[in-house]
Design an enzyme around this catalytic site. Sequence first.
Site: not given
Ligand code: DGJ
Length: 723
Positions: A486, A556
């Site tokens: 991430d 997301d």
């Molecule tokens: C952002 C990501 O896109 C989510 O899926 C998740 O992993 C969060 N970060 C976790 O902090």
Amino acid sequence: MRWRNAILAGVGLVALAAPVSAKVTAPAGAKVFRLDGGGVTYAMGVDEKGYLQPLYWGSALAAGDPLISGDPVKTGDPIVLKAPGELSGFDPAGSVTLQEYPGQGEGLVSEPGVKALFADGNRDLVLKYRSHKVSGETLTVELADIRRPLFVTLTYTIDPATGIVARSARVRNGDARPVRVDQLAAAVLSLPVGDDYRLHYLTGRHAAEWTQKTVPIEAAATVLESRRGSTGHGNNPWFAIGREGLTSEEHGPVWYGALAWSGSFRISVGSDNLGRVRIAGGYNPYDFSWTLKPGETLDTPVFYAGYSGDGLGGASRTFHQFEVAHILPHGTKARLRPVLYNSWEATAFDVTEAGQMALAEKAAKIGVERFVVDDGWFGARNNDKAGLGDWTVNPTKFPNGLKPLIDRVKGLGMDFGLWVEPEMVNVDSDLYRAHPDWVMNFPDRPRTEGRNQLVLNLARTDVRDHLLGVLDKLVSENDIAFLKWDYNRNWTEAGWPEQPVADQQRVYVEYVRNLYYILSELRRRHPKLEIEACSGGGGRVDLGIIGLTDEVWPSDNTDPADRLTIQDGFTRAYPVAVMMAWVTDSPNWANTRVTSLDYRFLSSMQGGLGIGANLDKWADADFATARKWVAAYKTIRETVQRGSLYRLESPTGDNATSATMYVGQDKRQAVLFQMLHSSMWRDNPAAIHAQGLDPVRVYSVRNARRLGAARGRACAGRRGRTG
Ligand code: DGJ
């Protein structure tokens, strides 16, 4: 939410694949270069004054077809192109001559390929042909300034199957003094004069990525860029150009391209002073320069450029084929995406050994193949204020380390994945306390936090080596099959104070190079490890990162109806093969929309299927529904992930429904999803026509509700359009 879906299984003759070949022609003595392959011709030539001029980019020409619309100075072999003279006092020859890759000099008023400042203050750079070389499917052309030893090498490689040309540039300082490069494009591309060109691009923001826009191409250029240090959610480094009235989803010319770079980038598209379309893409000159020491070179990333005569759909199908074959780390041998469970939307930071084990038991019963623990497993990570940087297992949450959980997950028949965000650090972390100088910063200036975190300066080799060591240890000591990588903020205060001032802005390039180094070295040391690229959803999706990872997280936003638009935009540029899509809970966090579990599954089954719901809250009926769809998905996943995608109805149009169709490589199976995405008047779904089927096959058609049926209704492939 309603949906209508069908699976088509075909029997019949397998069509023979068309032979593929590519040719690069540069006859001895002649100054015209042609790249032919995959139904595409790309050509350029040297004119009588030595400028390299673009000549043609489009559908394949026959061997003897003329490349020059006006009169050449001399025809035959060698052809010598005319060099235009001054058009008026306002348009000197340097701005009138269409150049394949111009230097910023001699009155150029369009985007340069390269802009430089010499040690004596000279900023005039005029590039002319010097030499060329052909090697297989690759052509290199060297240009040089007319007076100074500054050289640019352009590299072109044409893919025989798709006609996609990979272009890049290298600038070399042959002088005894340094030269500052202020702008450097990987490629400049040209199209003839026309007022009907339309630019298609992808834009958005966090949780709203992949929005499609179409604008006319005019003298006022459109600039697609990121100034954020990474690709960003704002504009993706991809474009497609069609012609109004000629180009549609399945018909007409489309020129397209994408830059393989995960840092700040810039692609400008506009017409020049004579109305010719110019596309220039490469490093973003914003806040960037690179001082070339004597003898030093700077390379650009690769800009891939393609042409299709089969509309926007044809362009994306061709691009997908190319990306799978040539960009994915394992190419066509890459493993199909396993069905994944991810704990983020279920537990957020509240991960514990017992809680994750309970979820794993439930996930396994549905048919999940990979169990991923998201954020919250490490350091003092109970929320987003602390712990980033400390990649050791939290002893309260996992008193016995990760092993008992991993063993359980594996015992349940799944492999194990873990979330990391290596490039970031919380101020409240052991790493920051030990190395406050490791973050990007300007001394004595504020350090702006985003999501309470700072960006580690990966351009520093000590930071690079530390991160590689930590990740290598994590993967070596635990049976980890998959990392979700991430990246949750953009750059601010992009200082690199340890460098000499003239070299500090190298951070924009060195950071990304070191990121690529860590990813490739980790893969080399752990060949079975798979990696997902994520940046708060789709904030870092580009051909650079896709070349070093196995899948990407597009957004997301997991609302299944929004996701139809997101997936439609995503697949304009990138293949379904890497596009993950999760089933989460309803109402969705992003927009509070309520959807059925069937609908959520069918939306996600159009990509790499994942489940991110809180299984602890599911009823028995939900598990039964999930089991049914996961089993069904496994029978169609190869077709969805590796087949040809036809967009039958757009989710961005006025129709109440949208429809996508996936046709397997051998055309034996096809899958059609028709989804209601918005309805005000209880509309009936629109009639849709299958595409891409093999006309000599007879397909057995089964509706999604009768997936278990041994046979469906027989239907000739020719009844659908063949696309
Ligand atoms: C952002 C990501 O896109 C989510 O899926 C998740 O992993 C969060 N970060 C976790 O902090």
